[in-house]
Write a protein that holds these residues in place. Structure first.
Motif, short mmCIF file in Angstrom:
data_model
loop_
_atom_site.label_atom_id
_atom_site.label_comp_id
_atom_site.label_asym_id
_atom_site.label_seq_id
_atom_site.Cartn_x
_atom_site.Cartn_y
_atom_site.Cartn_z
N VAL A 3 0.83 -1.20 0.00
CA VAL A 3 0.00 0.00 0.00
C VAL A 3 0.87 1.26 0.00
N HIS A 4 1.92 1.29 0.81
CA HIS A 4 2.78 2.48 0.90
C HIS A 4 3.49 2.76 -0.42
N GLU A 5 3.99 1.70 -1.05
CA GLU A 5 4.66 1.88 -2.34
C GLU A 5 3.65 2.38 -3.39
N HIS A 6 2.45 1.83 -3.34
CA HIS A 6 1.42 2.23 -4.29
C HIS A 6 1.06 3.71 -4.10
N LEU A 7 0.94 4.13 -2.84
CA LEU A 7 0.62 5.54 -2.58
C LEU A 7 1.74 6.48 -3.01
N LYS A 8 3.00 6.03 -2.87
CA LYS A 8 4.11 6.86 -3.35
C LYS A 8 4.01 7.05 -4.87
N ARG A 9 3.73 5.97 -5.53
CA ARG A 9 3.67 6.01 -6.99
C ARG A 9 2.40 6.69 -7.50
N TYR A 10 1.29 6.41 -6.81
CA TYR A 10 0.00 6.96 -7.22
C TYR A 10 -0.64 7.68 -6.03
N PRO A 11 -0.27 8.93 -5.80
CA PRO A 11 -0.77 9.65 -4.62
C PRO A 11 -2.29 9.82 -4.58
N ASN A 12 -2.95 9.79 -5.71
CA ASN A 12 -4.40 9.96 -5.76
C ASN A 12 -5.12 8.62 -5.92
N ALA A 13 -4.52 7.58 -5.44
CA ALA A 13 -5.11 6.24 -5.59
C ALA A 13 -6.46 6.16 -4.89
N ARG A 14 -7.33 5.36 -5.47
CA ARG A 14 -8.66 5.19 -4.90
C ARG A 14 -8.58 4.37 -3.61
N PRO A 15 -9.41 4.70 -2.63
CA PRO A 15 -9.44 3.92 -1.38
C PRO A 15 -9.77 2.45 -1.62
N SER A 16 -10.61 2.17 -2.61
CA SER A 16 -10.95 0.77 -2.89
C SER A 16 -9.73 0.00 -3.39
N THR A 17 -8.86 0.67 -4.13
CA THR A 17 -7.63 0.03 -4.61
C THR A 17 -6.71 -0.27 -3.43
N LEU A 18 -6.60 0.68 -2.52
CA LEU A 18 -5.75 0.47 -1.34
C LEU A 18 -6.29 -0.67 -0.48
N LEU A 19 -7.60 -0.72 -0.34
CA LEU A 19 -8.22 -1.80 0.43
C LEU A 19 -7.95 -3.15 -0.24
#
Length: 65
Positions: A3-19
């Motif tokens: 999740v942290h790596e994904h947020l670094k790469r995609y700061p506007n990621a959808r909450p459903s994607t993070l979940l």
């Protein structure tokens, strides 16, 4: 990718994607631990069967003598 790596790469990621990523990581960890446990059981079973084989060979030798 966690999740942290994904947020670094995609700061506007959808909450459903993070979940989804978090649940996938949890499930992967659960499956790995189950697989490790099954592997340990299998190893113990093989070790036990090998001991029985050695014991059977010794018994056969003793009977011949």
């Amino acid at each position: 990718m966690n999740v942290h790596e994904h947020l670094k790469r995609y700061p506007n990621a959808r909450p459903s994607t993070l979940l989804y990523l978090e649940r996938r990581a949890e499930k992967t960890e659960q499956l790995r631990s189950e697989l490790d446990a099954a592997s340990d059981r299998r190893s113990r079973m093989l070790a036990d069967s090998e001991r029985e084989t050695v014991l059977a060979r010794l018994i056969r030798k003793l009977r011949r003598a």
